[in-house]
Design a protein around this motif. Structure first.
Motif, mmCIF file in Angstrom:
data_model
loop_
_atom_site.group_PDB
_atom_site.id
_atom_site.type_symbol
_atom_site.label_atom_id
_atom_site.label_comp_id
_atom_site.label_asym_id
_atom_site.label_seq_id
_atom_site.Cartn_x
_atom_site.Cartn_y
_atom_site.Cartn_z
ATOM 1 N N ALA A 1 0.816 -1.216 0.000
ATOM 2 C CA ALA A 1 0.000 0.000 0.000
ATOM 3 C C ALA A 1 0.852 1.270 0.000
ATOM 4 C CB ALA A 1 -0.931 -0.013 1.210
ATOM 5 N N HIS A 2 0.185 2.370 -0.195
ATOM 6 C CA HIS A 2 0.830 3.690 -0.256
ATOM 7 C C HIS A 2 1.637 3.951 1.016
ATOM 8 C CE1 HIS A 2 1.208 7.689 -2.032
ATOM 9 N NE2 HIS A 2 1.101 8.170 -0.801
ATOM 10 N N ASN A 3 2.878 4.445 0.826
ATOM 11 C CA ASN A 3 3.811 4.742 1.917
ATOM 12 C C ASN A 3 4.200 3.497 2.712
ATOM 13 O OD1 ASN A 3 4.100 7.446 1.325
ATOM 14 N ND2 ASN A 3 2.458 8.094 2.713
ATOM 15 N N GLY A 4 4.015 2.332 2.112
ATOM 16 C CA GLY A 4 4.391 1.102 2.782
ATOM 17 C C GLY A 4 5.889 0.855 2.726
ATOM 18 N N VAL A 5 6.327 -0.170 3.459
ATOM 19 C CA VAL A 5 7.745 -0.514 3.504
ATOM 20 C C VAL A 5 7.900 -2.019 3.322
ATOM 21 C CG1 VAL A 5 7.667 -0.578 6.039
ATOM 22 C CG2 VAL A 5 9.867 -0.440 4.873
ATOM 23 N N VAL A 6 8.860 -2.383 2.486
ATOM 24 C CA VAL A 6 9.176 -3.792 2.255
ATOM 25 C C VAL A 6 10.626 -4.020 2.664
ATOM 26 C CG1 VAL A 6 9.399 -5.635 0.542
ATOM 27 C CG2 VAL A 6 7.543 -3.939 0.336
ATOM 28 N N THR A 7 10.856 -4.958 3.558
ATOM 29 C CA THR A 7 12.213 -5.326 3.941
ATOM 30 C C THR A 7 12.506 -6.714 3.373
ATOM 31 O OG1 THR A 7 11.478 -6.275 6.047
ATOM 32 C CG2 THR A 7 12.131 -3.953 6.039
ATOM 33 N N CYS A 8 13.752 -6.957 3.002
ATOM 34 C CA CYS A 8 14.065 -8.237 2.352
ATOM 35 C C CYS A 8 15.429 -8.752 2.786
ATOM 36 C CB CYS A 8 14.008 -8.091 0.835
ATOM 37 S SG CYS A 8 15.220 -6.952 0.132
ATOM 38 N N CYS A 9 15.548 -10.105 2.825
ATOM 39 C CA CYS A 9 16.812 -10.680 3.295
ATOM 40 C C CYS A 9 17.172 -11.994 2.625
ATOM 41 C CB CYS A 9 16.768 -10.905 4.807
ATOM 42 S SG CYS A 9 15.506 -12.089 5.318
ATOM 43 N N GLY A 10 16.338 -12.538 1.737
ATOM 44 C CA GLY A 10 16.615 -13.871 1.215
ATOM 45 C C GLY A 10 16.672 -13.937 -0.295
ATOM 46 N N ASN A 11 17.197 -15.044 -0.806
ATOM 47 C CA ASN A 11 17.264 -15.227 -2.258
ATOM 48 C C ASN A 11 17.017 -16.675 -2.673
ATOM 49 O OD1 ASN A 11 19.636 -16.386 -1.402
ATOM 50 N ND2 ASN A 11 20.966 -15.217 -2.742
ATOM 51 N N VAL A 12 16.228 -17.404 -1.889
ATOM 52 C CA VAL A 12 15.942 -18.803 -2.205
ATOM 53 C C VAL A 12 15.283 -18.924 -3.578
ATOM 54 C CG1 VAL A 12 14.588 -20.819 -1.519
ATOM 55 C CG2 VAL A 12 15.783 -19.485 0.213
ATOM 56 N N LEU B 1 4.795 6.098 -7.493
ATOM 57 C CA LEU B 1 3.366 6.396 -7.411
ATOM 58 C C LEU B 1 2.779 6.077 -6.041
ATOM 59 C CD1 LEU B 1 2.063 5.181 -10.907
ATOM 60 C CD2 LEU B 1 2.794 7.469 -10.204
ATOM 61 N N ARG B 2 3.403 5.150 -5.324
ATOM 62 C CA ARG B 2 2.903 4.802 -3.991
ATOM 63 C C ARG B 2 3.887 5.169 -2.885
ATOM 64 N NH1 ARG B 2 0.007 -1.154 -4.865
ATOM 65 N NH2 ARG B 2 -1.866 -0.347 -5.910
ATOM 66 N N GLY B 3 5.081 5.595 -3.235
ATOM 67 C CA GLY B 3 6.055 5.998 -2.229
ATOM 68 C C GLY B 3 6.553 4.858 -1.368
ATOM 69 N N ILE B 4 6.574 3.655 -1.923
ATOM 70 C CA ILE B 4 7.008 2.479 -1.161
ATOM 71 C C ILE B 4 8.517 2.517 -0.936
ATOM 72 C CG2 ILE B 4 7.297 -0.043 -1.326
ATOM 73 C CD1 ILE B 4 4.573 -0.024 -2.812
ATOM 74 N N SER B 5 8.945 2.086 0.233
ATOM 75 C CA SER B 5 10.367 1.981 0.562
ATOM 76 C C SER B 5 10.775 0.508 0.535
ATOM 77 C CB SER B 5 10.654 2.558 1.953
ATOM 78 O OG SER B 5 10.322 3.927 2.007
ATOM 79 N N LEU B 6 11.866 0.205 -0.159
ATOM 80 C CA LEU B 6 12.447 -1.141 -0.174
ATOM 81 C C LEU B 6 13.744 -1.092 0.611
ATOM 82 C CD1 LEU B 6 12.562 -4.077 -1.167
ATOM 83 C CD2 LEU B 6 13.693 -3.247 -3.247
ATOM 84 N N MET B 7 13.840 -1.902 1.659
ATOM 85 C CA MET B 7 14.976 -1.834 2.576
ATOM 86 C C MET B 7 15.596 -3.217 2.756
ATOM 87 S SD MET B 7 13.270 0.706 5.420
ATOM 88 C CE MET B 7 14.834 1.387 5.949
ATOM 89 N N GLY B 8 16.893 -3.304 2.532
ATOM 90 C CA GLY B 8 17.593 -4.571 2.704
ATOM 91 C C GLY B 8 17.921 -4.849 4.157
ATOM 92 N N ILE B 9 18.006 -6.141 4.475
ATOM 93 C CA ILE B 9 18.379 -6.595 5.815
ATOM 94 C C ILE B 9 19.683 -7.366 5.700
ATOM 95 C CG2 ILE B 9 17.701 -7.943 7.839
ATOM 96 C CD1 ILE B 9 14.810 -7.909 6.681
ATOM 97 N N ASP B 10 20.708 -6.915 6.393
ATOM 98 C CA ASP B 10 21.973 -7.643 6.399
ATOM 99 C C ASP B 10 22.446 -7.790 7.830
ATOM 100 O OD1 ASP B 10 24.467 -8.799 5.804
ATOM 101 O OD2 ASP B 10 25.400 -6.813 5.886
ATOM 102 N N SER B 11 22.439 -9.023 8.309
ATOM 103 C CA SER B 11 22.983 -9.273 9.651
ATOM 104 C C SER B 11 24.390 -9.837 9.572
ATOM 105 C CB SER B 11 22.081 -10.242 10.419
ATOM 106 O OG SER B 11 22.026 -11.499 9.769
ATOM 107 N N GLY B 12 24.856 -10.155 8.362
ATOM 108 C CA GLY B 12 26.152 -10.798 8.207
ATOM 109 C C GLY B 12 27.320 -9.916 8.598
#
Length: 335
Positions: A242-253, A267-278
């Motif tokens: 949805a609008h102004n939503g956020v997606v975080t990602c960490c995998g590549n299976v 158009l929706r202002g979505i944020s895509l944010m990576g997760i790295d704990s390594g």
């Protein structure tokens, strides 16, 4: 660095035999460990997908064999040349090069640089820290990114993909504990009860996300997402956020490439944010570990983990390679 008390220790060792990689419990010499500043007696570890890759001979993870995997370890300092640590200190080590090309937590001892070490936060036991482990730390980093984007519990649903895996199940539990309405997406629909116990409000099949039209934008279904699988799943999640939503990602299976379009972002202002704990900054590790020891201390772990011994590890490694892992595998090291 070696110990005066013990000359050998038990470890799970992966090695090639007749073209196939096998894992056996062997006695290893302490003198074979790398000469790093801190020697740690390992009490607990946990099983991660990267460990299974290392144990099965994946050269992109581990270059030289025989080798002891295990990207996670908690234990007690045995010897230290680093002034920050003294004998008897309880500590956590996750990721960096541990269990990749530095002998890891599936052995009774590890030798690591002091810069890799997190002092065990008050509020957590050594066992609890490995019930969380890298997978829980990864999930918590993703959850923190969602919370910092000002996504509130009343703003709408959140989706977690790969929800029965170690990262996904922890994310479902933690987000539910924090009061979010969580939709769990999985290919293992026989695990509905497991996901409901973690707090999932809805459980959907993963195909319900990916079997959609190829339009640049689709109807909004959730305000935030924590994706653990990548590939086409991540693209489909983005297009349904949805609008102004956020997606975080960490995998590549499902693949390391992302084929998507710019419209969800412009158009929706979505944020895509990576997760790295390594190779996360130590300041970030300390902050998130302290959250997990206090305000965010997991209340759902009894339903998420199984405790095994080194002897049981080979069978569990095969399960995770076959995509059959559910929840978290805690590894207890012998005294």
């Amino acid at each position: 660095m070696t110990s005066d008390k013990d000359n050998t220790y038990s470890a799970l060792v992966a090695e090639e035999s007749d073209g196939t990689f096998i894992q056996k419990i062997q006695q290893r010499a302490l003198s074979d460990l790398p000469d790093n500043d801190v020697l740690i007696k390992v009490h607990y570890s946990s099983l991660n997908y990267k460990d299974a890759l290392s144990a099965s001979g994946n050269k992109s993870v581990t270059k030289n064999y025989p080798f002891t995997p295990g990207v996670d370890a908690s234990g007690v300092v045995e010897e230290s040349r680093d002034d920050r640590f003294t004998k008897g200190d309880e500590v956590i080590v996750t990721s960096y090069d541990l269990g990749m090309n530095t002998p890891g937590g599936f052995g009774q001892f590890i030798s690591v640089p002091g810069d890799w070490i997190v002092p065990l936060p008050s509020g957590l036991s050594l066992k609890e820290s490995m019930m969380i482990g890298t997978s829980g730390l990864t999930a918590a980093i993703g959850v923190e990114k969602i919370v910092k984007q000002a996504v509130g519990t009343a703003d709408g649903e959140l989706v977690v993909t790969g929800a029965t895996g170690a990262v996904g199940s922890f994310a479902v539990g933690l987000l539910s504990q924090l009061g979010f309405r969580v939709t769990a997406a999985t290919g293992k629909m026989d695990q509905k009860d497991f996901l409901k116990k973690l707090g999932a409000e809805k459980i959907i099949h993963r195909n319900d996300i990916t079997d959609v039209a190829s339009k640049p934008l689709l109807a909004s279904r959730w305000i935030a997402a924590l994706d653990t699988v990548g590939g086409d799943m991540l693209d489909a999640v983005i297009r349904q956020t949805a609008h102004n939503g956020v997606v975080t990602c960490c995998g590549n299976v499902l693949g390391h490439e992302l084929h998507t379009n710019v419209f969800p972002f412009i158009l929706r202002g979505i944020s895509l944010m990576g997760i790295d704990s390594g190779i996360a900054l130590m300041s970030d590790r300390l902050r998130v570990w302290n959250l997990l020891a206090k305000q965010w201390k997991p209340e759902f772990m009894e339903g998420i983990y199984r405790e095994i011994s080194l002897l049981q590890l080979p069978a569990e490694i095969q399960k995770i390679l076959n995509g059959q892992q559910v929840g978290k595998i805690l590894v207890s090291l012998p005294d």
